[in-house]
Design a protein around this motif. Sequence first.
Motif, PDB file in Angstrom:
ATOM      1  N   GLY A   1       0.792  -1.228   0.000  1.00 54.90           N
ATOM      2  CA  GLY A   1       0.000   0.000   0.000  1.00 54.90           C
ATOM      3  C   GLY A   1       0.816   1.266   0.000  1.00 54.90           C
ATOM      4  O   GLY A   1       0.289   2.351   0.280  1.00 54.90           O
ATOM      5  N   LEU A   2       2.102   1.167  -0.328  1.00 54.95           N
ATOM      6  CA  LEU A   2       2.978   2.336  -0.307  1.00 54.95           C
ATOM      7  C   LEU A   2       3.132   2.993  -1.677  1.00 54.95           C
ATOM      8  O   LEU A   2       3.744   4.049  -1.786  1.00 54.95           O
ATOM      9  CB  LEU A   2       4.351   1.943   0.240  1.00 54.95           C
ATOM     10  N   LEU A   3       2.599   2.365  -2.712  1.00 58.14           N
ATOM     11  CA  LEU A   3       2.515   2.968  -4.037  1.00 58.14           C
ATOM     12  C   LEU A   3       1.060   3.004  -4.463  1.00 58.14           C
ATOM     13  O   LEU A   3       0.251   2.205  -3.998  1.00 58.14           O
ATOM     14  CB  LEU A   3       3.326   2.168  -5.059  1.00 58.14           C
ATOM     15  N   GLY A   4       0.748   3.896  -5.372  1.00 57.40           N
ATOM     16  CA  GLY A   4      -0.634   3.965  -5.845  1.00 57.40           C
ATOM     17  C   GLY A   4      -1.529   4.702  -4.869  1.00 57.40           C
ATOM     18  O   GLY A   4      -1.070   5.545  -4.086  1.00 57.40           O
ATOM     19  N   PRO A   5      -2.824   4.371  -4.872  1.00 51.91           N
ATOM     20  CA  PRO A   5      -3.779   5.129  -4.071  1.00 51.91           C
ATOM     21  C   PRO A   5      -3.688   4.869  -2.578  1.00 51.91           C
ATOM     22  O   PRO A   5      -4.286   5.586  -1.783  1.00 51.91           O
ATOM     23  CB  PRO A   5      -5.134   4.656  -4.614  1.00 51.91           C
ATOM     24  N   GLY A   6      -2.944   3.842  -2.158  1.00 46.35           N
ATOM     25  CA  GLY A   6      -2.857   3.534  -0.738  1.00 46.35           C
ATOM     26  C   GLY A   6      -4.097   2.811  -0.256  1.00 46.35           C
ATOM     27  O   GLY A   6      -4.904   2.304  -1.041  1.00 46.35           O
ATOM     28  N   LEU A   7      -4.263   2.758   1.051  1.00 48.72           N
ATOM     29  CA  LEU A   7      -5.370   2.041   1.674  1.00 48.72           C
ATOM     30  C   LEU A   7      -6.361   3.038   2.259  1.00 48.72           C
ATOM     31  O   LEU A   7      -6.004   4.162   2.596  1.00 48.72           O
ATOM     32  CB  LEU A   7      -4.824   1.087   2.728  1.00 48.72           C
ATOM     33  N   GLY A   8      -7.617   2.606   2.385  1.00 52.30           N
ATOM     34  CA  GLY A   8      -8.694   3.563   2.586  1.00 52.30           C
ATOM     35  C   GLY A   8      -8.893   4.096   3.987  1.00 52.30           C
ATOM     36  O   GLY A   8      -9.443   5.178   4.160  1.00 52.30           O
ATOM     37  N   SER A   9      -8.475   3.356   5.004  1.00 49.45           N
ATOM     38  CA  SER A   9      -8.684   3.789   6.383  1.00 49.45           C
ATOM     39  C   SER A   9      -7.645   3.119   7.267  1.00 49.45           C
ATOM     40  O   SER A   9      -6.970   2.164   6.854  1.00 49.45           O
ATOM     41  CB  SER A   9     -10.086   3.413   6.873  1.00 49.45           C
TER      42      SER A   9
ATOM     43  N   LEU B   1       1.497   6.173   6.808  1.00 48.84           N
ATOM     44  CA  LEU B   1       2.090   6.152   5.467  1.00 48.84           C
ATOM     45  C   LEU B   1       1.194   5.453   4.456  1.00 48.84           C
ATOM     46  O   LEU B   1       1.167   5.798   3.280  1.00 48.84           O
ATOM     47  CB  LEU B   1       3.419   5.398   5.522  1.00 48.84           C
ATOM     48  N   ARG B   2       0.479   4.450   4.925  1.00 47.09           N
ATOM     49  CA  ARG B   2      -0.306   3.611   4.020  1.00 47.09           C
ATOM     50  C   ARG B   2      -1.730   4.118   3.841  1.00 47.09           C
ATOM     51  O   ARG B   2      -2.497   3.537   3.073  1.00 47.09           O
ATOM     52  CB  ARG B   2      -0.295   2.171   4.548  1.00 47.09           C
ATOM     53  N   VAL B   3      -2.092   5.173   4.565  1.00 54.31           N
ATOM     54  CA  VAL B   3      -3.436   5.757   4.462  1.00 54.31           C
ATOM     55  C   VAL B   3      -3.277   7.228   4.095  1.00 54.31           C
ATOM     56  O   VAL B   3      -3.124   8.084   4.973  1.00 54.31           O
ATOM     57  CB  VAL B   3      -4.213   5.612   5.783  1.00 54.31           C
ATOM     58  N   PRO B   4      -3.269   7.550   2.818  1.00 57.78           N
ATOM     59  CA  PRO B   4      -3.057   8.938   2.395  1.00 57.78           C
ATOM     60  C   PRO B   4      -4.031   9.896   3.067  1.00 57.78           C
ATOM     61  O   PRO B   4      -5.234   9.617   3.174  1.00 57.78           O
ATOM     62  CB  PRO B   4      -3.291   8.883   0.882  1.00 57.78           C
ATOM     63  N   GLY B   5      -3.494  11.016   3.523  1.00 53.24           N
ATOM     64  CA  GLY B   5      -4.324  12.032   4.154  1.00 53.24           C
ATOM     65  C   GLY B   5      -4.595  11.799   5.626  1.00 53.24           C
ATOM     66  O   GLY B   5      -5.212  12.644   6.288  1.00 53.24           O
ATOM     67  N   SER B   6      -4.165  10.677   6.179  1.00 53.36           N
ATOM     68  CA  SER B   6      -4.419  10.418   7.599  1.00 53.36           C
ATOM     69  C   SER B   6      -3.442  11.194   8.461  1.00 53.36           C
ATOM     70  O   SER B   6      -2.375  11.610   8.014  1.00 53.36           O
ATOM     71  CB  SER B   6      -4.296   8.916   7.893  1.00 53.36           C
ATOM     72  N   GLY B   7      -3.823  11.371   9.714  1.00 58.10           N
ATOM     73  CA  GLY B   7      -2.976  12.061  10.667  1.00 58.10           C
ATOM     74  C   GLY B   7      -2.762  11.229  11.906  1.00 58.10           C
ATOM     75  O   GLY B   7      -3.420  10.209  12.124  1.00 58.10           O
ATOM     76  N   LEU B   8      -1.850  11.691  12.734  1.00 65.66           N
ATOM     77  CA  LEU B   8      -1.518  10.970  13.955  1.00 65.66           C
ATOM     78  C   LEU B   8      -2.749  10.746  14.830  1.00 65.66           C
ATOM     79  O   LEU B   8      -2.936   9.665  15.399  1.00 65.66           O
ATOM     80  CB  LEU B   8      -0.448  11.753  14.722  1.00 65.66           C
ATOM     81  N   SER B   9      -3.603  11.754  14.926  1.00 63.50           N
ATOM     82  CA  SER B   9      -4.781  11.630  15.791  1.00 63.50           C
ATOM     83  C   SER B   9      -5.712  10.525  15.307  1.00 63.50           C
ATOM     84  O   SER B   9      -6.355   9.841  16.117  1.00 63.50           O
ATOM     85  CB  SER B   9      -5.531  12.962  15.853  1.00 63.50           C
ATOM     86  N   GLU B  10      -5.782  10.321  14.002  1.00 63.47           N
ATOM     87  CA  GLU B  10      -6.658   9.279  13.450  1.00 63.47           C
ATOM     88  C   GLU B  10      -6.156   7.880  13.805  1.00 63.47           C
ATOM     89  O   GLU B  10      -6.942   6.985  14.130  1.00 63.47           O
ATOM     90  CB  GLU B  10      -6.751   9.437  11.938  1.00 63.47           C
TER      91      GLU B  10
END
Length: 370
Positions: free
Chosen positions: A25-33, A58-67
């Motif tokens: 999941g480190l290339l492409g769109p990544g994983l959803g959640s 890293l594997r969830v684009p747009g995620s943050g530490l809090s999530e």
Amino acid sequence: MAAERINPKLITPRLMGRLRLASQGLLGPGLGSVPEAVRWMTASQAQDLQAALWAVGLRVPGSGLSEVRAALDNGSVVRSWPMRGTLHLVAPEDLRWMLDLTAERLTRSIAGRHRELDIAWTDIEKCRDAALAQLAGGGALSRTELFAVFEAAGQPTTGQRGIHILGTLCRHAWLVQGPLSGNQQLIVAFDDWIPESRALERQEAIAEFMLRYLRSHGPATLRDFAWWTQLPLTEVRAAFEQIRGQLVELESGDSSYWLSPETAALLDDGVPGQRSVHLLPGFDEFLLGYQDRSLVLAPEHGSRIVPGGNGVFKKTVVAGGEVIGTWGRAGTSRSAGVVPELFDGTRPLGPAGQAAFSRAAGRYLAFLTT
């Protein structure tokens, strides 16, 4: 159904590394959640909590530490010792059957250490009963508080005795690490925290474990999986016959590597990520998830990742599927930067590589503040 076999003329180590980046999941769109990423990875090394949080992010684009922290707080992701005596992140419904597979073998392997620590099974039972009495009704205890419960029950916790007792109680699915308190996790009763668990027969469980590992970590060998889980290779080979038709075989050198059809299909049109740069945490599955790491890390640089062979893995810079150096954070303020330390100082990243590094560094710093 027979497994498809691919035997391309030029399968380079860097290409194999990029296939692993894609499967993880480190290339492409990544994983959803966050829960989806943890479930897809099957189990992710997590003895260093902060590294594990970034490994998921890293594997969830747009995620943050809090999530990612929230997933531990609400129990949609759990952290325990499912194999190798090492902490991993897993999906809650998977933990019990993983423990059923691995706990007995690990218990035998550490029996000598338990004798040194004067830990008998009756001591484990006393600690279990005392802990569950304190945790009844959904309670939670810090490790210090739990060790005080053990001490009150007449069970010393000094000299690693406490952590070995705690690990045993977790491996046998009586306790599990639950919500976060700062940067530590509280201990809770397994059945309260994970009310629903899947039940699998042993061979079925090994087959599922292996299929999910090879899909999320492939290209990988059966020996990689046997090392990763510490399951006997004879059992691994027997269970593999149930799943080989769902995988693709990739020959490289004298070894057979297995991967998902979806990842293998990338070979048709060109595997992406040739100019990619990733800043992976220490202990990331991209490096630690395999017995043989030489495909992505030149053996002569191994000591740069684990200085002195002390078991502590440094953060890695991965360019185009190859580990080319380490990195660190410079400063702790909001203006802190990320600094690489490349193995070969005579081969800089170049303009495109530096731009990719800057994007990766920006993503990491944004993760920490989101």
